[in-house]
Design an enzyme around this catalytic site. Structure first.
Site, short mmCIF file in Angstrom:
data_model
loop_
_atom_site.label_atom_id
_atom_site.label_comp_id
_atom_site.label_asym_id
_atom_site.label_seq_id
_atom_site.Cartn_x
_atom_site.Cartn_y
_atom_site.Cartn_z
N ASP A 305 0.85 -1.20 0.00
CA ASP A 305 0.00 0.00 0.00
C ASP A 305 0.88 1.25 0.00
OD1 ASP A 305 -2.21 1.64 -0.03
OD2 ASP A 305 -2.82 1.22 2.03
N HIS A 309 3.72 10.78 0.16
CA HIS A 309 3.27 12.17 0.34
C HIS A 309 4.50 13.04 0.55
CE1 HIS A 309 -0.96 11.06 0.75
NE2 HIS A 309 -0.60 10.11 1.60
#
Length: 441
Positions: A305, A309
């Site tokens: 996953d 960011h």
């Protein structure tokens, strides 16, 4: 064009092989597997003391392109992948715009080929714009290169829409992948609901928010007969539901992340967002159940996953910081630390053989005549340092952690794309993406 991987311990669950072997590669294809091979003029990779496995496949990553290239690009994402030992990744459709049209999917495929590192298998959106209302054009998306369908990052709230989608795509190759999270039960939660959320005064999301959607989606899978995959399982009850569904003949698989196997919801005392993720980090009972699911075969695949960011985004207040963090470059070490008693053949199955089978893509084996995608790793300690990440996302709750299993070399289509901590993109040679059916696992 010729490479000889010499003297490694070859672990290939698809062939029930675990032995010292040499692997000879010619023109991107495995042409010989044996002992004491000779290949005049071939480049030799010394794998003595290391494990040689079919190339690892991460079936759940977020490459962010198109639309979010400040977080990641396809090029930086696949560089991170090969540095983490992954020869292929499946990218989720929560981009901007979403992967809901053949033209967008074709552009992702083109950019991935140009990057010259890991293979990229797009996952198409389940609904237009991932809005949960109008079905995406699955057959056209499949023709453009999609291997599965998901609205990951969002749950299809309307059960009628999801059932209609599954009925329409019943005979189409490629599973539906569910992000299981009831938005109403979750509310504005930033972490797991429990003792720690109450102590800190933070809103929590109960495990029930995952469980009720897992149950619903498995019932729809049974009703429609559609192949189904449950993403990032995080609760003990969700695993029990998967076991129940299988007992009824439902075609369901599931995956687990490294962070849900290693961490629990005690990381927020300083109100930092480095452990903020969906689904949230759970409690020790859930973590133990996930590890047991790895051991007993309930869990089919390891998947990171990977959700990069910017540092500035994750440095915001916990209530507004985005969920997720980079996972490709720490996964092999983290998984080995999380479930250290898992046998190597099972470890390789979870990272290679099973993801290839679930997605229906070539790979997952070192059989002669198959793709020369290999991951070479060894028991060698190393320390996670985000400054060395190839990913643009320099966030992970594992920064500074020391792991004992490390990737040494990654080979894609016979080309050494990662070695000695250096990424070397390959030159795209126009190799066929479809191999003879006898070597597809």
């Amino acid at each position: 064009m010729r490479t000889l991987v010499r003297g490694g311990r070859v672990v290939d669950p698809a062939q029930r092989l675990d032995a010292l072997r040499d692997v000879l590669i010619d023109n991107g294809i495995i042409v010989q597997l044996g002992e004491h091979l000779e290949a005049r003029g071939a480049r030799v990779v010394d794998a003595a003391g290391a494990i040689v496995a079919p190339g690892f496949i991460d079936m759940h990553v977020h490459l962010r392109e198109p639309g979010q290239t400040r977080k990641e690009t396809i090029a930086t994402g696949v560089a991170a992948a090969v540095a983490g030992g992954f020869t292929a990744v499946a990218c989720m459709p929560n981009t901007d715009p979403a992967l809901d049209s053949p033209a967008i999917v074709a552009d992702v495929v083109r950019r991935a080929q140009a990057a010259g590192c890991a293979r990229v298998y797009p996952i198409g959106a389940l609904t237009r714009g991932r809005a949960g209302v109008e079905l995406a054009p699955y057959h056209l998306l499949r023709d453009a290169g999609c291997v599965a369908f998901s609205d990951d990052g969002a749950t299809v709230a309307n059960a009628r829409v999801l059932r209609n989608a599954a009925r329409y795509a019943h005979d189409l190759a490629g599973p539906f992948i569910s992000h299981c999270e009831d938005a109403d039960l979750k509310g504005d939660a930033v972490m797991n609901e429990g003792v720690n959320s109450a102590r800190l005064g933070l809103e929590g999301s109960p495990g029930l928010a995952e469980d009720v959607i897992v149950a619903r989606d498995l019932l729809i899978a049974e009703d429609t007969g559609k192949q189904w995959h449950i993403a990032h399982v995080s609760t003990a009850r969700s695993l029990d539901l998967v076991r129940w569904a299988r007992s009824r003949g439902v075609r369901v698989s599931c995956e687990v992340t490294p962070h849900h196997l290693l961490l629990v919801d005690d990381r927020f005392d300083d109100y930092r967002a480095d452990g903020k993720v969906n689904p949230p980090l759970r409690v020790a009972l859930d973590r133990a159940a996930l590890a047991a699911g790895v051991r007993d075969g309930t869990i089919d695949a390891f998947a990171t996953d990977h959700a990069p960011h910017g540092l500035d985004e994750k440095a915001q207040l916990l209530s507004v910081a985005p969920v997720g963090f980079s996972g490709l470059e720490i996964a092999v070490g983290a998984y080995a630390a999380a479930v250290p008693d898992v046998a190597l053949d099972r470890f390789v199955s979870l990272l290679s053989t099973n993801p290839a089978r679930i997605l229906g893509v070539a790979g997952g084996t070192l059989a002669i005549g198959g793709r020369a995608d290999l991951t070479i790793f060894a028991e060698r300690p190393w320390t996670v340092d985000i400054r060395r990440f190839r990913s643009r996302g320099k966030n992970t709750p594992f920064n500074g952690s020391t792991f004992q299993r490390r990737v040494l070399t990654t080979i894609v289509a016979g080309a050494i794309v990662y070695e000695d901590d250096v990424v070397r993109p390959r030159v795209e040679r126009g190799e066929p993406e479809t191999l003879p059916t006898e070597v597809v696992r």
